[in-house]
Design a protein around this motif. Structure first.
Motif, PDB file in Angstrom:
ATOM      1  N   HIS A 273      50.917 -61.545  20.034  1.00 48.70           N
ATOM      2  CA  HIS A 273      51.921 -61.325  21.703  1.00 48.70           C
ATOM      3  C   HIS A 273      51.329 -61.551  22.705  1.00 48.70           C
ATOM      4  CE1 HIS A 273      55.084 -61.980  18.962  1.00 48.70           C
ATOM      5  NE2 HIS A 273      55.384 -60.858  17.825  1.00 48.70           N
ATOM      6  N   TRP A 274      49.743 -62.431  23.083  1.00 41.72           N
ATOM      7  CA  TRP A 274      49.179 -62.323  23.781  1.00 41.72           C
ATOM      8  C   TRP A 274      49.771 -62.759  25.302  1.00 41.72           C
ATOM      9  CZ3 TRP A 274      46.301 -65.716  27.128  1.00 41.72           C
ATOM     10  CH2 TRP A 274      45.261 -64.653  27.958  1.00 41.72           C
ATOM     11  N   GLY A 275      49.646 -62.095  26.152  1.00 41.96           N
ATOM     12  CA  GLY A 275      49.233 -63.258  27.587  1.00 41.96           C
ATOM     13  C   GLY A 275      48.523 -63.006  28.476  1.00 41.96           C
ATOM     14  N   PRO A 276      48.677 -63.663  29.666  1.00 41.03           N
ATOM     15  CA  PRO A 276      47.411 -63.693  30.750  1.00 41.03           C
ATOM     16  C   PRO A 276      49.018 -62.011  32.016  1.00 41.03           C
ATOM     17  CG  PRO A 276      48.498 -65.021  31.080  1.00 41.03           C
ATOM     18  CD  PRO A 276      49.000 -64.845  30.035  1.00 41.03           C
ATOM     19  N   PRO A 277      47.863 -61.542  32.873  1.00 41.05           N
ATOM     20  CA  PRO A 277      48.934 -60.608  34.341  1.00 41.05           C
ATOM     21  C   PRO A 277      49.796 -62.682  34.187  1.00 41.05           C
ATOM     22  CG  PRO A 277      46.189 -60.474  33.284  1.00 41.05           C
ATOM     23  CD  PRO A 277      46.883 -61.390  33.041  1.00 41.05           C
ATOM     24  N   GLY A 278      50.485 -61.819  35.099  1.00 41.00           N
ATOM     25  CA  GLY A 278      51.441 -63.266  36.093  1.00 41.00           C
ATOM     26  C   GLY A 278      52.604 -63.252  34.402  1.00 41.00           C
ATOM     27  N   PHE A 279      52.473 -63.220  33.692  1.00 41.16           N
ATOM     28  CA  PHE A 279      52.773 -63.576  32.453  1.00 41.16           C
ATOM     29  C   PHE A 279      54.868 -63.203  32.505  1.00 41.16           C
ATOM     30  CE2 PHE A 279      55.882 -63.317  29.141  1.00 41.16           C
ATOM     31  CZ  PHE A 279      55.727 -64.092  27.419  1.00 41.16           C
ATOM     32  N   TYR A 280      54.976 -62.237  32.522  1.00 46.43           N
ATOM     33  CA  TYR A 280      56.538 -62.180  33.607  1.00 46.43           C
ATOM     34  C   TYR A 280      57.275 -62.102  34.932  1.00 46.43           C
ATOM     35  CZ  TYR A 280      55.433 -58.626  29.154  1.00 46.43           C
ATOM     36  OH  TYR A 280      55.254 -57.681  28.623  1.00 46.43           O
ATOM     37  N   LEU A 281      55.871 -62.620  35.632  1.00 47.05           N
ATOM     38  CA  LEU A 281      56.349 -62.934  36.736  1.00 47.05           C
ATOM     39  C   LEU A 281      56.850 -64.616  36.348  1.00 47.05           C
ATOM     40  CD1 LEU A 281      57.442 -63.324  39.458  1.00 47.05           C
ATOM     41  CD2 LEU A 281      54.693 -63.641  40.449  1.00 47.05           C
ATOM     42  N   VAL A 319      57.707 -51.708  40.854  1.00 47.55           N
ATOM     43  CA  VAL A 319      56.825 -52.405  41.302  1.00 47.55           C
ATOM     44  C   VAL A 319      55.316 -51.936  40.184  1.00 47.55           C
ATOM     45  CG1 VAL A 319      54.726 -53.356  43.158  1.00 47.55           C
ATOM     46  CG2 VAL A 319      57.341 -53.599  43.480  1.00 47.55           C
ATOM     47  N   PRO A 320      55.597 -50.510  40.081  1.00 49.85           N
ATOM     48  CA  PRO A 320      54.189 -49.599  39.472  1.00 49.85           C
ATOM     49  C   PRO A 320      54.366 -50.319  38.312  1.00 49.85           C
ATOM     50  CG  PRO A 320      55.606 -48.194  40.576  1.00 49.85           C
ATOM     51  CD  PRO A 320      55.844 -49.531  40.962  1.00 49.85           C
ATOM     52  N   SER A 321      55.939 -49.740  37.468  1.00 46.49           N
ATOM     53  CA  SER A 321      55.660 -50.560  35.855  1.00 46.49           C
ATOM     54  C   SER A 321      55.801 -51.713  35.545  1.00 46.49           C
ATOM     55  CB  SER A 321      57.150 -50.381  35.670  1.00 46.49           C
ATOM     56  OG  SER A 321      57.890 -48.781  35.833  1.00 46.49           O
ATOM     57  N   TRP A 322      56.107 -52.381  36.446  1.00 49.54           N
ATOM     58  CA  TRP A 322      55.982 -54.226  36.199  1.00 49.54           C
ATOM     59  C   TRP A 322      54.506 -53.871  36.229  1.00 49.54           C
ATOM     60  CZ3 TRP A 322      59.854 -57.900  36.446  1.00 49.54           C
ATOM     61  CH2 TRP A 322      59.445 -59.355  36.181  1.00 49.54           C
ATOM     62  N   LEU A 323      53.382 -53.419  37.085  1.00 46.91           N
ATOM     63  CA  LEU A 323      52.663 -53.864  36.855  1.00 46.91           C
ATOM     64  C   LEU A 323      51.468 -53.214  35.906  1.00 46.91           C
ATOM     65  CD1 LEU A 323      51.880 -53.049  40.701  1.00 46.91           C
ATOM     66  CD2 LEU A 323      51.539 -55.707  39.948  1.00 46.91           C
ATOM     67  N   VAL A 324      52.638 -52.667  35.549  1.00 40.48           N
ATOM     68  CA  VAL A 324      51.119 -51.556  33.955  1.00 40.48           C
ATOM     69  C   VAL A 324      51.689 -52.916  33.375  1.00 40.48           C
ATOM     70  CG1 VAL A 324      52.153 -50.239  32.418  1.00 40.48           C
ATOM     71  CG2 VAL A 324      51.351 -49.695  34.624  1.00 40.48           C
ATOM     72  N   PHE A 325      53.353 -53.279  32.663  1.00 38.17           N
ATOM     73  CA  PHE A 325      53.432 -54.158  32.115  1.00 38.17           C
ATOM     74  C   PHE A 325      52.278 -55.552  32.399  1.00 38.17           C
ATOM     75  CE2 PHE A 325      57.521 -52.004  31.815  1.00 38.17           C
ATOM     76  CZ  PHE A 325      57.650 -51.663  31.051  1.00 38.17           C
ATOM     77  N   GLU A 326      52.215 -56.048  32.882  1.00 32.42           N
ATOM     78  CA  GLU A 326      51.387 -56.820  33.187  1.00 32.42           C
ATOM     79  C   GLU A 326      49.961 -56.416  33.461  1.00 32.42           C
ATOM     80  OE1 GLU A 326      52.412 -60.050  34.491  1.00 32.42           O
ATOM     81  OE2 GLU A 326      53.821 -60.352  35.262  1.00 32.42           O
ATOM     82  N   ALA A 327      49.315 -55.233  32.709  1.00 34.33           N
ATOM     83  CA  ALA A 327      48.024 -55.589  32.566  1.00 34.33           C
ATOM     84  C   ALA A 327      47.849 -55.304  31.504  1.00 34.33           C
ATOM     85  CB  ALA A 327      47.698 -54.002  33.567  1.00 34.33           C
TER      86      ALA A 327
END
Length: 556
Positions: A273-281, A319-327
């Motif tokens: 289930h790998w995904g690049p940063p920006g996947f959730y956006l 914002v901070p949690s979203w960035l963690v999930f993206e990372a």
């Protein structure tokens, strides 16, 4: 009745009895497919099977799936599922063999999260925007799916929404925040830890750090939360189980849950289930479909109001949690769900603000295209999946087409007129029949993807009453097989293992995958046995993306 009249009628009824209307809306969105969808692979069946073995063994601490320890997630959701299964059995409505009994905590968690978004969101954005935000959250595709799955995320969302809603009240009015509210905040975090480890405290901690930095160290809200006794209260909820599981597993739980599961997901794409940063956006228009698209339209206006305390708090939640999930390397659409109440509250507040900052024209057009595209794409999937699996479509797949078109047309017209709140209401209402056509009248009827129920039925025909311990299977080591047939089912790695298992004792049966068939027959000849093929189950293993035939053999 016109679309405008329908949305106005819903809004009027919701304002008179908001919580009742939200519950009715949730049930209309979440119940189709709730009872009819078989247990899914892999997470749902793993959670349900672990709870079932907890019920069967009477051990409320150690979790097992089949013969293996389940040392990945905390026990909270299993306790909740065990409680609902006991209630279902006591009421005579079903048994622990029914997967829907294990889904009840997810259904209740999703409904509770929606109600809390309204109840606690009123202090942040006002009653009407909070009501719209709650309805928007209820309609999101990701929450609709999670309400159908017997695992942690819908219940976790309820815990996070409770904690963050209370934290928001402390932030906006610390002097009026009571000790009782502070206790509820820490209790919600403790429940969140029991459900999914550090996620709930992480969201609150990151929001708190962000607010402290933005407010230049001023944090009267922190004193209002009473952390000196609040943190021990949270630990009091969590530590007894942590001590019990540490002793019961001799520390293996923490080594596997933290070292293998959590850190594995952070550092690498766990379970493919790998995904690049920006996947959730990029996937947000699908996960938050249909009304969540307003969040993208509201982004410029929200950022312009970031100095407002309510906006600052909600952004700190997101914002901070979203960035963690993206990372984090492992990406799944539901991981960002704990931020969705704040996203919907900001979007709804913008949509209902007569002085809102209008989005760029290109973005408004793109939003219309995305909503219509996701609606039509969902209908296309409903048509395509059954066709690929069975070469025909159930009635529900055809029903999805007019419902998808209806949703696309209604939201397109409302958004073209810049009636953003109306577009959100119409989108959620139109999603009800669209979701029902897929979840109730399409997916349960795509028989090839539901292998375990048909395998169980074939076994009943071949060997009625066969104990699970006398059944072995190759090529399909999925937890749904354990849930349907029994925890003692033997997962066999190779065709040769299946032949040996069959030869070891009388009264046994094996299911041999088509890829292992030649090895099975060769080993059977070596052992001098003559297995008889009694039945075959043809299907499609969607977790591996390939067709599968299970041949059922006995020796008599």
């Amino acid at each position: 009745m016109t679309s405008a009249t329908a949305s106005d009628a819903f809004a009027a009824a919701a304002q008179r009895r908001p919580r009742l209307m939200l519950v009715v809306l949730c049930l209309a969105l979440f119940l189709p497919g709730f009872f009819s969808l078989p247990a899914g692979d892999r997470d749902e069946s793993r959670f349900a099977q672990a709870t079932r073995q907890m019920l069967d063994s009477g051990d409320p601490v150690r979790l097992r799936v089949g013969e293996e320890e389940r040392n990945k997630k905390p026990v909270g959701i299993h306790w909740a599922q065990a409680a609902t299964v006991h209630l279902v059995e006591a009421a005579g409505l079903g048994s622990r063999r029914d997967i829907w009994a294990y889904r009840i905590p997810s259904l209740l968690g999703a409904i509770t999260a929606v109600l809390l978004t309204f109840t606690l969101g009123r202090r942040l954005v006002g009653p009407r925007p909070a009501l719209l935000a709650a309805a928007m959250l209820a309609g999101t595709m990701v929450l609709m799916v999670e309400a159908h799955i017997a695992k942690t995320d819908a219940a976790l969302l309820a815990a996070v929404t409770a904690a963050m809603g209370l934290m928001g009240a402390a932030y906006l009015q610390p002097s009026g925040f009571t000790a009782r509210q502070a206790a509820l905040f820490w209790i919600a975090l403790g429940i969140g830890v029991l459900l999914k480890g550090p996620i709930a405290p992480m969201v609150a901690l990151l929001a708190g750090i962000t607010l402290a930095v933005v407010d230049r160290g001023r944090a009267p809200w922190l004193r209002a939360l009473h952390p000196l006794w609040g943190v021990p209260l949270m630990l009091l909820i969590v530590l007894p189980w942590m001590a019990a599981i540490g002793i019961a597993t001799e520390g293996r739980f923490f080594a596997e849950a933290v070292g293998d599961d959590m850190l594995g997901k952070v550092g690498s794409g766990d379970e493919k289930h790998w995904g690049p940063p920006g996947f959730y956006l990029l996937t947000f228009p699908i996960a938050a479909f249909p009304a969540g698209i307003l969040a993208l339209l509201a982004a410029r206006g929200v950022w312009a109001e970031r100095a407002l305390p309510r906006t600052r708090f909600l952004l700190a939640w997101i914002v901070p949690s979203w960035l963690v999930f993206e990372a984090v390397a492992t990406k799944l659409p539901h991981y960002t769900l704990p931020t969705y109440p704040a996203v919907m509250l900001l979007a709804a507040a913008w949509a209902m603000d007569p002085l809102r900052l209008a989005p760029p024209r290109w973005l408004a057009i793109l939003a219309r295209v995305l909503v219509a595209g996701v609606a039509l794409g969902l209908s296309a999937v409903a048509l395509l999946v059954p066709w690929l699996a069975t070469a025909h479509e159930p009635v529900g797949a055809f029903l999805s087409v007019p419902f998808a078109i209806l949703l696309a047309v209604l939201t397109w017209r409302a958004m073209a007129a810049a009636r953003w709140a109306r577009a959100a209401v119409l989108g959620v209402l139109a999603a009800i029949p669209l979701y029902a056509s897929v979840m109730e009248f399409t997916l349960p009827r795509v028989e090839p993807i539901w292998i375990a129920p048909r395998l169980q039925a074939a076994l009943e025909r071949v060997a009625p009453g066969l104990p699970a311990a006398r059944f072995g299977i190759t090529s399909h080591a999925e937890p749904s097989t354990l849930f349907r047939i029994g925890a003692e089912t033997r997962f066999l790695r190779r065709g040769e293992d299946a032949a040996r298992f069959l030869a070891e004792a009388p009264g046994r049966a094996v299911a041999v995958g088509n890829r292992a068939l030649d090895d099975f027959r060769r080993e059977a000849a070596t052992l001098g046995i003559a297995p008889r093929e009694r039945d075959a189950v043809h299907g499609f293993n969607y977790t591996r993306g390939r067709a599968l035939t299970l041949h059922i053999f006995t020796l008599d």
